[in-house]
Design an enzyme around this catalytic site. Structure first.
Site, short mmCIF file in Angstrom:
data_model
loop_
_atom_site.label_atom_id
_atom_site.label_comp_id
_atom_site.label_asym_id
_atom_site.label_seq_id
_atom_site.Cartn_x
_atom_site.Cartn_y
_atom_site.Cartn_z
N SER A 33 -3.19 -9.69 15.97
CA SER A 33 -3.69 -8.50 16.65
C SER A 33 -5.21 -8.53 16.77
O SER A 33 -5.78 -7.98 17.71
CB SER A 33 -3.29 -7.24 15.88
OG SER A 33 -2.01 -6.80 16.23
N HIS A 55 -4.88 1.36 14.50
CA HIS A 55 -4.89 -0.03 14.94
C HIS A 55 -5.62 -0.19 16.27
O HIS A 55 -6.42 -1.12 16.46
CB HIS A 55 -3.44 -0.50 15.05
CG HIS A 55 -3.23 -1.92 15.39
ND1 HIS A 55 -3.07 -2.37 16.69
CD2 HIS A 55 -3.13 -3.03 14.61
CE1 HIS A 55 -2.88 -3.67 16.69
NE2 HIS A 55 -2.91 -4.11 15.44
N ASP A 94 -1.92 0.25 22.82
CA ASP A 94 -1.91 0.24 21.36
C ASP A 94 -1.59 1.63 20.84
O ASP A 94 -0.86 2.38 21.50
CB ASP A 94 -3.28 -0.25 20.85
CG ASP A 94 -3.15 -1.11 19.60
OD1 ASP A 94 -2.79 -0.55 18.55
OD2 ASP A 94 -3.39 -2.33 19.68
#
Length: 874
Positions: free
Chosen positions: A588, A411, A351
């Site tokens: 996600s 994220h 990520d």
């Protein structure tokens, strides 16, 4: 002249094919010739022959140019999902078009005009048939509804494509009415236009760079074959031959190479076409597609593809008070009664990196509540990395993905918190697991992440390329993706899976069934998203690749009335260094729920393998009858939820029942396996097949195969595996619309269900012009041929074919060079070997012309193999 087909020297040199490749795998049978004696001689009399007959199916979104189309009023109407085959020459009359934003007015002549109305942005790709584009050069334009080009300097380059290669590309940024114009800079050529919605599926379904896909400009990933000694061919020599510059050698023999713009630039009159038109960015995109098309046809190349960019699948929202409804939805508290996880299990999070100092994460072994272990930063582009302490290094800290340093997503921190935020520590939020370790691998930066970097991270998580090295991580989570198939990433995933690593990926947030990578790749658990009511989230992707659903949230709703948005709450921070918790939504967020539940399962049984998980998801594991999902939507597997919503309580129970996991002895009973769980009969497809096989041992008896629709027929309805079942639809008397049905397969080893979709209405036959149908022997020599066209309803009959087993291939020859299935040609093949018996007609050969795609459209599809063109009898 009668050829001596029994004499191998009589065939040598007669029909030699250039070194290129075939696009789909063909089952090639051995050549059996009648009339030959055991010594290779032949009778004096001509060998008796048979015939082969059948019909071609041309998808309706194929059409031919219709002249005249030289003015705006004469412009040929086309759709935004269509292939158009045309031809243009420098002497053609045409429409005068002015090129704006130039020191001097430039007027060109547009030879062919097409009118298209779109509901969104489109891409138009032109494939030029001429082998010498500098002598026979066509250019492409996308004009406004009034026949002008935009004057906006940011928009204009996307509307003009004037390169020196066999591909030209133009794109719109929005919806509207447009005119597509083909200009002949010099010479003449046949061409094909592929019109595709950006972000949707191509009319061909197979583009090297799908419309809307992001990629690193000028970079291609190439893997060369090994020579006869098993040594990989030298990439430097190969690059020099093809005008490429080697940039980096990657694991598994993959080479990252740079594509250069062609030179010199063409000059016509007093104007240089590139200096005048100034669209080098668009030109580079066309050059990349053209380069990849040609590399895919090289005999030394295993594959060539863009270095795609992947991005996180998330939509952020404001901070809210912790409300983690999503754990109750998957029965997580009940699972915690069985296990809270294990520090021996490692989940790799590929990520944006993580915020190591977040109080609900922390470093394992330093912070008493720490979940994070050392990771790695794989981002190779300094501009994308934004990392002050170097580019590729061992520090996976997320430095933010906003170049302004204002609104970075962080994220990876949110994803990591869902998997394993510190739990039962008196504050913050809970993670799915309480004790699992998390390995952060930074692959996403300011510009997203490239396939080259992501593939290296996958291999790192799996312990490297060596099969004998122990795996570092047990599970890989990738809450990222984008359009475009990547063989580089597929190979890395396959390597990781072969080492026992379970790979999980988010299905994507475009509310489409279009393939995304990595979720759509083989061996990946693809996760779709549901909202608080366990219904498909409005943004979630769907389709045949979805395996399981998990909570992804919907921040635009408050279905439980708690005054908080129904997002997924997890750990986060901001660019100022503050730490907090925030609601995000997306697939996600769904993927780490699944990765966390799998970590709980491994805590119960660390011998579970990826194959075990596949069977447990499908409910077919021989070691337990316990399911690990709750069925949602249509009964059985469906395209919205896969095998259903992940259920943590059921999952840990099932893990405990599977004795030894991957160490379970080989099966002692039959195991049912079907080739597909869904069939889609477009309005022009009448027949599809299902292959039933036995994944276990013994005999698998198929006791009954049924369907529940009067328009659907299956045959045979019983038998013994392996068994091929033909499904046929009959649209007679049915009103226009979409129809659904189910095929149920009952066996003595369980039941399988296949969903069926059918469309009635609309055009059912397209037009690609004259098609040549060839009979090929095992050496791809053309034995006999015929031709057909729309005027014959694409029915064909091939006479004078000696008895034997052959491959049947059909294709156009748009440049009339004597070869079918060239770069610009439409192609198709019969998927099985055809045996022709002397004196008889082998009837019923149905060939779908979409089955083969032209080499320029391959190989964006999993399982695709390179392409080959075939010489006609002349």
């Amino acid at each position: 002249m009668q050829r001596d087909l029994c004499n191998p020297t009589a065939l040598a040199g007669r029909h030699l094919f250039p070194f290129s490749y075939f696009i789909i795998s063909l089952l090639i049978g051995s050549l059996v010739l009648a009339g030959c004696d055991g010594n290779g001689g032949s009778d004096n009399d001509p060998a008796p022959t048979g015939t082969a007959s059948g019909k071609l199916t041309v998808p309706p979104d194929n059409t031919l140019e219709v002249e005249p189309n030289d003015t705006l009023l004469q412009a040929q109407p086309v759709s935004n999902t269509m292939n158009v085959s045309g031809s243009a020459t420098e002497s053609d009359p045409g429409f005068s078009l002015s090129i704006p934003n130039n020191p001097q007015p430039i007027i060109i002549t547009v030879a062919d005009l097409y009118r298209v109305e779109t509901t969104g942005p489109i891409r138009v790709t032109m494939s030029i048939a001429a082998e010498d584009p500098t002598a026979n050069d066509l250019d492409l334009f996308l004009m406004n509804a009034d026949g002008t080009l935009p004057t906006d300097p940011d928009e204009l380059p996307n509307r003009i494509s004037a390169g020196l290669v066999s591909t030209e590309i133009v794109e719109s940024t929005g919806a509207g009415t447009f005119f597509i114009g083909v200009n002949v800079f010099q010479g003449q050529s046949a061409y094909v236009l592929d019109i595709t919605p950006i972000g949707g599926l191509s009319s061909t379904g197979l583009e090297p760079i799908p419309a809307g896909a992001e990629f690193v400009p000028g970079e291609v990933l190439v893997k060369l074959k090994k020579d006869a000694s098993g040594t990989r061919r030298k990439s430097t020599d190969f690059a020099a031959r093809h005008g490429l510059t080697p940039k980096q050698s990657l694991p598994q023999g993959v080479e990252l190479m740079q594509v250069a713009l062609p030179s010199p630039r063409l000059q016509k009159g007093e104007h240089s076409k590139y200096k005048t038109i100034n669209s080098e960015a668009n030109e580079l995109k066309a050059v990349m597609i053209d380069t990849i098309r040609r590399l895919q046809r090289e005999p030394d190349v295993l594959y060539a593809e863009p270095n795609f960019i992947r991005r996180p699948f998330v939509t952020p929202n404001d901070t809210h008070f912790p409300k983690q409804w999503h754990y109750e939805l998957i029965n997580l508290p009940q699972a915690w009664d069985v296990t809270k996880g294990s520090n021996n299990i490692v989940v790799a999070v590929l990520d944006t990196g993580v915020l190591f100092d977040h109080p609900d994460l922390g470093r394992f072994g330093i912070d008493p509540n720490g979940r994070l272990i050392d990771g790695f930063d794989f981002i190779s582009d300094p501009e994308s990395s934004g990392d002050p302490d170097g580019v590729v290094d061992s520090d996976a800290t997320d430095v933010g993905d906003d170049p302004r340093g204002v609104s970075s997503s962080f994220h990876g921190t949110h994803v990591a918190g869902t998997i394993g935020a510190a739990t039962n520590n008196g504050g913050g939020v809970a993670g799915v697991t309480w004790e699992t370790r998390i390995m952060p691998l930074r692959v996403l930066g300011r510009k997203g992440g490239s396939d080259a970097d992501i593939a290296q991270a996958i291999l790192y998580a799996a312990g490297g390329e060596d099969e004998n090295t122990p795996k570092r991580a047990h599970i890989i989570n990738m809450s990222l993706g984008g359009q475009g198939f990547s063989q580089t990433m597929q190979d890395a995933i396959t390597k990781a899976r072969n080492k026992g690593v379970i790979v999980v990926a988010a299905a994507g947030n475009e509310n489409t069934s279009a393939l995304t990578s990595p979720a759509g790749l083989d061996g990946v658990i693809s996760v779709s998203a549901v909202d608080l009511n366990a219904r498909k989230a409005p943004y979630s992707n769907f389709g045949s690749k979805v395996d399981v659903a998990a909570p992804g949230g919907n921040t635009s709703a408050d279905l439980n009335g708690d005054n908080f948005a129904d997002g997924v709450l997890s750990t986060l921070g901001d660019d100022t260094g503050d730490f907090f918790f925030r609601f995000y939504q997306g697939t996600s967020m769904a993927a780490p729920h699944v990765a966390g539940v799998l970590a709980l399962m491994l805590a119960v049984n660390d011998q579970l393998t990826p194959a075990d998980i596949d069977q447990l998801l499908a409910g077919t594991h021989p070691g337990t009858t316990q399911r690990i999902t709750r069925d949602l939507g249509a009964t059985g597997r469906d395209n919205d939820y896969g095998h259903g919503l992940i259920d943590a309580a059921l999952a840990v129970q099932a893990a405990g029942e599977v004795q030894g996991g991957g160490n379970v002895p080989p099966p002692t009973t039959p195991i049912l396996s079907v080739s597909t769980t869904s069939l889609d009969f477009s309005n022009y497809i009448n027949t599809l097949q299902i292959n039933i096989t036995n994944a276990g041992i013994g005999t698998l008896n198929i006791t009954e195969i049924t369907d529940n629709a009067p328009w659907l027929t299956v045959s045979p309805t019983s038998g013994t595996a392996p068994l091929t079942v033909i499904a046929t639809v009959d649209r007679t008397g049915l009103a226009d619309g979409n129809y659904d049905a189910t095929i149920t397969i009952n066996t003595d080893a369980g039941q399988a269900m296949v969903s069926v979709q059918m469309t009635v209405g609309g055009a059912t036959q397209g037009n690609v012009g004259t098609v040549f149908v060839l009979v090929l022997d095992e050496g791809f020599n053309t034995i006999s041929e015929t031709e057909t066209s729309l005027a014959l309803n694409y029915v064909f009959n091939i006479p004078n074919t000696p008895g034997g087993t052959y491959t049947i291939v059909a294709g156009t020859d748009r440049d009339d060079d004597g070869f079918i299935c060239d770069l610009e040609d439409a192609c198709g093949s019969f998927p099985e070997p055809v045996t022709i018996t002397s004196g008889e007609d082998r009837a019923g050969i149905e060939i779908l012309m979409a089955e083969l795609a032209s080499p320029q459209r391959a190989k964006a599809a999993p399982g695709g193999t390179p392409g080959k063109k075939f010489r006609r009898l002349q």
